[in-house]
Design a protein around this motif. Structure first.
Motif, PDB file in Angstrom:
ATOM      1  N   ILE A   1      23.839  62.669 -47.789  1.00  0.00           N
ATOM      2  CA  ILE A   1      23.699  64.124 -47.761  1.00  0.00           C
ATOM      3  C   ILE A   1      25.070  64.791 -47.744  1.00  0.00           C
ATOM      4  O   ILE A   1      25.318  65.766 -48.472  1.00  0.00           O
ATOM      5  N   ALA A   2      25.974  64.263 -46.931  1.00  0.00           N
ATOM      6  CA  ALA A   2      27.328  64.828 -46.843  1.00  0.00           C
ATOM      7  C   ALA A   2      28.038  64.767 -48.186  1.00  0.00           C
ATOM      8  O   ALA A   2      28.702  65.730 -48.601  1.00  0.00           O
ATOM      9  N   ASN A   3      27.897  63.648 -48.884  1.00  0.00           N
ATOM     10  CA  ASN A   3      28.547  63.507 -50.191  1.00  0.00           C
ATOM     11  C   ASN A   3      28.004  64.511 -51.200  1.00  0.00           C
ATOM     12  O   ASN A   3      28.755  65.087 -51.994  1.00  0.00           O
ATOM     13  N   PHE A   4      26.705  64.736 -51.166  1.00  0.00           N
ATOM     14  CA  PHE A   4      26.101  65.674 -52.114  1.00  0.00           C
ATOM     15  C   PHE A   4      26.616  67.093 -51.891  1.00  0.00           C
ATOM     16  O   PHE A   4      26.895  67.833 -52.845  1.00  0.00           O
ATOM     17  N   PHE A   5      26.756  67.476 -50.625  1.00  0.00           N
ATOM     18  CA  PHE A   5      27.155  68.841 -50.310  1.00  0.00           C
ATOM     19  C   PHE A   5      28.662  68.990 -50.107  1.00  0.00           C
ATOM     20  O   PHE A   5      29.139  70.092 -49.837  1.00  0.00           O
ATOM     21  N   GLY A   6      29.399  67.899 -50.223  1.00  0.00           N
ATOM     22  CA  GLY A   6      30.844  67.972 -50.086  1.00  0.00           C
ATOM     23  C   GLY A   6      31.306  68.340 -48.701  1.00  0.00           C
ATOM     24  O   GLY A   6      32.220  69.145 -48.522  1.00  0.00           O
ATOM     25  N   THR A   7      30.665  67.747 -47.685  1.00  0.00           N
ATOM     26  CA  THR A   7      31.024  68.035 -46.303  1.00  0.00           C
ATOM     27  C   THR A   7      31.193  66.729 -45.539  1.00  0.00           C
ATOM     28  O   THR A   7      31.073  65.643 -46.105  1.00  0.00           O
ATOM     29  N   SER A   8      31.473  66.819 -44.255  1.00  0.00           N
ATOM     30  CA  SER A   8      31.682  65.630 -43.420  1.00  0.00           C
ATOM     31  C   SER A   8      30.354  65.113 -42.874  1.00  0.00           C
ATOM     32  O   SER A   8      29.429  65.893 -42.598  1.00  0.00           O
ATOM     33  N   THR A   9      30.263  63.807 -42.686  1.00  0.00           N
ATOM     34  CA  THR A   9      29.053  63.229 -42.087  1.00  0.00           C
ATOM     35  C   THR A   9      28.829  63.774 -40.683  1.00  0.00           C
ATOM     36  O   THR A   9      27.685  63.836 -40.215  1.00  0.00           O
ATOM     37  N   SER A  10      29.899  64.168 -39.992  1.00  0.00           N
ATOM     38  CA  SER A  10      29.748  64.708 -38.637  1.00  0.00           C
ATOM     39  C   SER A  10      29.045  66.052 -38.630  1.00  0.00           C
ATOM     40  O   SER A  10      28.572  66.513 -37.588  1.00  0.00           O
ATOM     41  N   ASN A  11      28.955  66.692 -39.801  1.00  0.00           N
ATOM     42  CA  ASN A  11      28.261  67.982 -39.917  1.00  0.00           C
ATOM     43  C   ASN A  11      26.772  67.827 -40.201  1.00  0.00           C
ATOM     44  O   ASN A  11      26.054  68.827 -40.264  1.00  0.00           O
ATOM     45  N   VAL A  12      26.313  66.595 -40.378  1.00  0.00           N
ATOM     46  CA  VAL A  12      24.924  66.341 -40.766  1.00  0.00           C
ATOM     47  C   VAL A  12      24.196  65.652 -39.621  1.00  0.00           C
ATOM     48  O   VAL A  12      24.631  64.591 -39.149  1.00  0.00           O
ATOM     49  N   ILE A  13      23.116  66.241 -39.149  1.00  0.00           N
ATOM     50  CA  ILE A  13      22.352  65.627 -38.055  1.00  0.00           C
ATOM     51  C   ILE A  13      20.849  65.737 -38.324  1.00  0.00           C
ATOM     52  O   ILE A  13      20.400  66.568 -39.109  1.00  0.00           O
ATOM     53  N   MET A  14      20.117  64.882 -37.628  1.00  0.00           N
ATOM     54  CA  MET A  14      18.660  64.896 -37.728  1.00  0.00           C
ATOM     55  C   MET A  14      18.074  65.682 -36.565  1.00  0.00           C
ATOM     56  O   MET A  14      18.577  65.625 -35.448  1.00  0.00           O
ATOM     57  N   VAL A  15      16.995  66.399 -36.841  1.00  0.00           N
ATOM     58  CA  VAL A  15      16.277  67.140 -35.807  1.00  0.00           C
ATOM     59  C   VAL A  15      14.781  66.822 -35.958  1.00  0.00           C
ATOM     60  O   VAL A  15      14.385  66.047 -36.812  1.00  0.00           O
ATOM     61  N   GLY A  16      13.960  67.452 -35.136  1.00  0.00           N
ATOM     62  CA  GLY A  16      12.519  67.326 -35.303  1.00  0.00           C
ATOM     63  C   GLY A  16      11.939  66.050 -34.725  1.00  0.00           C
ATOM     64  O   GLY A  16      12.587  65.313 -33.979  1.00  0.00           O
ATOM     65  N   SER A  17      10.705  65.778 -35.116  1.00  0.00           N
ATOM     66  CA  SER A  17       9.977  64.645 -34.536  1.00  0.00           C
ATOM     67  C   SER A  17      10.568  63.299 -34.931  1.00  0.00           C
ATOM     68  O   SER A  17      10.455  62.328 -34.184  1.00  0.00           O
ATOM     69  N   ALA A  18      11.220  63.221 -36.087  1.00  0.00           N
ATOM     70  CA  ALA A  18      11.851  61.963 -36.475  1.00  0.00           C
ATOM     71  C   ALA A  18      13.015  61.636 -35.540  1.00  0.00           C
ATOM     72  O   ALA A  18      13.323  60.472 -35.304  1.00  0.00           O
ATOM     73  N   LYS A  19      13.648  62.683 -34.990  1.00  0.00           N
ATOM     74  CA  LYS A  19      14.751  62.481 -34.053  1.00  0.00           C
ATOM     75  C   LYS A  19      14.234  62.115 -32.673  1.00  0.00           C
ATOM     76  O   LYS A  19      14.704  61.166 -32.039  1.00  0.00           O
ATOM     77  N   LEU A  20      13.247  62.864 -32.174  1.00  0.00           N
ATOM     78  CA  LEU A  20      12.794  62.701 -30.802  1.00  0.00           C
ATOM     79  C   LEU A  20      11.600  61.758 -30.640  1.00  0.00           C
ATOM     80  O   LEU A  20      11.388  61.207 -29.558  1.00  0.00           O
ATOM     81  N   GLY A  21      10.826  61.616 -31.708  1.00  0.00           N
ATOM     82  CA  GLY A  21       9.565  60.875 -31.598  1.00  0.00           C
ATOM     83  C   GLY A  21       8.380  61.806 -31.423  1.00  0.00           C
ATOM     84  O   GLY A  21       7.226  61.389 -31.458  1.00  0.00           O
TER      85      GLY A  21
END
Length: 202
Positions: free
Chosen positions: A58-78
């Motif tokens: 995702i970071a490569n596609f948008f030209g940003t750092s991996t540290s700027n990309v995070i997961m949220v929602g039920s996939a993150k918490l369960g």
């Protein structure tokens, strides 16, 4: 089917999270840090490398750092803490929701959308409703691509990318994305949601 195998573990995590909400020693910001900003996503608990590779793609596609990309929602918490899906456990139909926190990217889309709107001479009723929804999220420092005006070209490119990486190596799930302008807006949204839960939303 994965649902039966993971539902009991999800439920245990949910029970633990509800206890954390009752812990007065944990501030709203602490909970956002511990459970949303940091930690290995539930969906990748047995393979942390997949989280890194997803962030990198995702970071490569948008030209940003991996540290700027995070997961949220039920996939993150369960489980979900979104108001419209509150406490819904992760199941086979749950998406992987990713967010990009980047002023540069947000402002780039802002400029593109501004130019698009200047040149737009007509919106039909459905497009106008979508545009009003978009503005509501935009005011909160959040760009929702599903709320882009219908004919905006980068909406097509956005969904082409996320469709390409969905239902493949990343747990065979649909992957969605959104942009926050900076960490302030990201934190404010989630802290307000945590506060609502602590005031009786749970």
């Amino acid at each position: 089917m994965r649902t039966i195998a993971i539902s009991e573990e999800n439920k245990n995590l949910l029970d633990e999270f509800k206890k954390v909400l009752d812990n007065k020693e944990m501030s709203d910001a602490d909970i956002v840090d511990r459970y949303i900003l940091f930690g290995t996503p539930f969906v990748f608990k047995n393979n942390e490398d997949k989280y890194y590779f997803l962030k990198r793609e995702i970071a490569n596609f948008f030209g940003t750092s991996t540290s700027n990309v995070i997961m949220v929602g039920s996939a993150k918490l369960g489980f979900s803490i979104a108001p419209q899906k509150l406490w819904k456990l992760l199941d086979d139909d749950s998406d992987i929701d990713m967010v990009i926190i980047s002023e540069e990217l947000f402002d780039d889309y802002w400029k593109q959308l501004f130019e698009f709107n200047i040149n737009l001479t007509y919106r039909n009723e459905k497009e106008d409703e979508l545009y009003r929804d978009f503005l509501e999220y935009f005011f909160k420092g959040w760009i929702r691509p599903d709320k882009f005006p219908f004919k905006f070209d980068n909406k097509r490119k956005w969904f082409e990318f996320f469709n390409k990486i969905s239902y493949g190596e990343y747990d065979k799930r649909k992957i969605t994305g959104a942009i926050y302008r900076n960490e302030y807006f990201f934190r404010k949204y989630h802290e307000q949601n945590i506060r609502r839960l602590r005031l009786g939303g749970k």
